[in-house]
Design an enzyme around this catalytic site. Structure first.
Site, PDB file in Angstrom:
ATOM      1  N   TYR A   1     -12.765  14.734 -19.572  1.00  0.00           N
ATOM      2  CA  TYR A   1     -13.192  13.340 -19.453  1.00  0.00           C
ATOM      3  C   TYR A   1     -14.379  13.286 -18.464  1.00  0.00           C
ATOM      4  CZ  TYR A   1     -13.344   8.653 -17.582  1.00  0.00           C
ATOM      5  OH  TYR A   1     -13.785   7.442 -17.132  1.00  0.00           O
TER       6      TYR A   1
ATOM      7  N   ASP B   1      -4.013  16.405 -17.648  1.00  0.00           N
ATOM      8  CA  ASP B   1      -4.254  14.986 -17.954  1.00  0.00           C
ATOM      9  C   ASP B   1      -3.686  14.750 -19.348  1.00  0.00           C
ATOM     10  OD1 ASP B   1      -5.303  12.588 -18.876  1.00  0.00           O
ATOM     11  OD2 ASP B   1      -7.207  12.822 -17.821  1.00  0.00           O
TER      12      ASP B   1
ATOM     13  N   LYS C   1      -4.607   3.351 -20.650  1.00  0.00           N
ATOM     14  CA  LYS C   1      -4.720   3.639 -22.088  1.00  0.00           C
ATOM     15  C   LYS C   1      -3.368   3.404 -22.780  1.00  0.00           C
ATOM     16  CE  LYS C   1      -8.645   5.258 -20.441  1.00  0.00           C
ATOM     17  NZ  LYS C   1      -9.788   4.451 -20.219  1.00  0.00           N
TER      18      LYS C   1
ATOM     19  N   ARG D   1       0.823  -1.225   0.000  1.00  0.00           N
ATOM     20  CA  ARG D   1       0.000   0.000   0.000  1.00  0.00           C
ATOM     21  C   ARG D   1       0.845   1.258   0.000  1.00  0.00           C
ATOM     22  NH1 ARG D   1      -1.432   2.749   4.211  1.00  0.00           N
ATOM     23  NH2 ARG D   1      -1.566   0.997   5.650  1.00  0.00           N
TER      24      ARG D   1
END
Ligand code: PLP
Length: 378
Positions: free
Chosen positions: A100, A172, A197, A47
């Site tokens: 987005y 982004d 992506k 984590r």
């Protein structure tokens, strides 16, 4: 040491553990302590984003965007929301109005509850931005190319404005990938990706990336360590492997998208093609100046409205009807029925998004096969 991105993709961030040319997967949640960890973030635990798979991937990602540091996250949205909370929690953000869908929904929904106020701006009209500044404005947030109309924001103006007003600039960069645009080299403070992506490129994981200076990335890391949006070592491994072919894939996608856009622009059943690589695109000159390639994303509008667009989707044979983008397969979707379904028809019309618009994420198939497939479907 290597100057060119193709070489850095292959050789940077490679620990060569035990002489292994490919990085192994360190599937261990916890590690032996040395007893000298200087902080909580230094305790080795999945984590806390510091397993050998994380460390190697961070080095590779920082290197390819020419930055000091990088961080991988459990998804693109984890990268975006954690960065925004770290940078602008308790403050105000100026955000590009066409974003987005997930990011847009976050800004208009949970962000306010979590203490982030937002005003939307036209990222193409810098003269309107100052009027929206508040004493508590902390950041400006944009995307490299807008989805699905492929508009290109005035990135030089965003960076200048952020510096002038001491704002953190976040971008982004998913659609461009570091092959076509490297935001940190252009003066942005934080570059974010949905690594789902192009960076991974094979439609088989969900992941995110935050890239920037050591201090800024550390602030995001510290919050991520508490929020827990960590990428698992196996997904780290897949992303690491996918990255090695990024340059080859994206160059092929740039070339295929340009060929497909040129074909579509001459087809009588196509009303409009949106691709920054076409001379007819309103931001072609800006894209040419900023980007090394125009990317693998395009959109086009067919004659005959939504019914004709649906007919096209039912006829494609090589391209696949699916959401998401950036993988080796060509994917086509109708934004009005998919990524932008949450918007009203009126709001969609206001940003120029027709019901007959189709969005294409161009893959690495042979361009002739793609053009033939689109021709028969049209
Ligand atoms: N940014 C852009 C431009 C996207 O297209 C997406 C997803 O489609 C995201 C961010 C969110 O990424 P993820 O699905 O990996 O959370």
């Amino acid at each position: 040491m290597a100057n060119e991105i193709e070489t850095r993709l292959i050789h940077d961030g490679e620990p060569r553990t035990e002489g292994a040319v490919g990085i192994p997967i360190f599937q261990s949640s916890t590690f032996l302590t040395r007893g000298d960890e200087a902080s909580y973030d230094a305790i080795r635990y999945i984590r806390l984003n510091n397993t050998p798979n994380h460390v190697a991937l961070h080095a590779k990602l920082a290197s390819i965007e020419g930055a000091e540091a990088a961080l991988v996250t459990a998804s693109g949205m984890a990268a975006i929301t954690t960065s925004l909370l770290a940078v602008a929690g308790g403050g105000h953000v100026l955000a590009q109005k066409v974003l987005y869908g997930g990011t847009h929904d976050f800004f208009t929904g949970e962000a306010r509850k979590l203490g982030i106020e937002v005003d939307f701006i036209d990222a193409d009209d810098p003269s309107t931005w100052s009027a929206k500044l508040r004493p508590e404005t902390k950041a400006i947030y944009v995307e490299t190319m807008s989805n699905p109309l492929l508009d290109v924001a005035d990135h030089d103006a965003v960076v200048r404005f952020a510096r002038e007003h001491r704002l953190v600039s976040l971008i982004d960069n998913t659609f461009a990938s570091p092959i076509n645009f490297r935001p940190i080299e252009h003066g942005y403070d934080l570059s974010l990706h949905s690594a789902t992506k192009y960076l991974n490129g094979h439609d088989d994981i969900v992941a995110g990336v935050v890239i920037g200076s050591r201090d800024r990335v550390h602030d995001v890391l510290h919050l991520l360590n508490h929020l827990g949006g960590t990428l698992d070592p196996h997904a780290c491994f897949l992303l690491h492997r996918g990255l090695k072919t990024l340059a080859l894939r994206v160059r092929q996608q740039n070339a295929n998208a340009l060929a497909l856009a040129r074909f579509l622009a001459t087809h009588p059943a196509v009303k409009q093609v949106n691709y920054p690589g076409l001379e007819s695109h309103p931001r072609h000159a800006r894209a040419r100046e900023l980007f090394a390639g125009f990317g693998g994303m395009l959109s086009f509008e067919v004659d005959g409205g939504a019914a004709a667009a649906e007919r096209f989707l039912s006829r494609i044979r090589i391209a696949l009807r699916a959401p998401s983008l950036g993988g080796v397969e060509t994917l086509v979707s109708r934004p009005a029925a998919m990524s932008h379904i949450g918007m009203t028809e009126k709001d969609r019309a206001a940003i120029g998004l027709s019901d007959a618009l189709l969005r294409v994420s161009v893959g690495i198939e042979h361009e002739r096969d793609l053009i033939d497939d689109f021709a028969q479907a049209l």
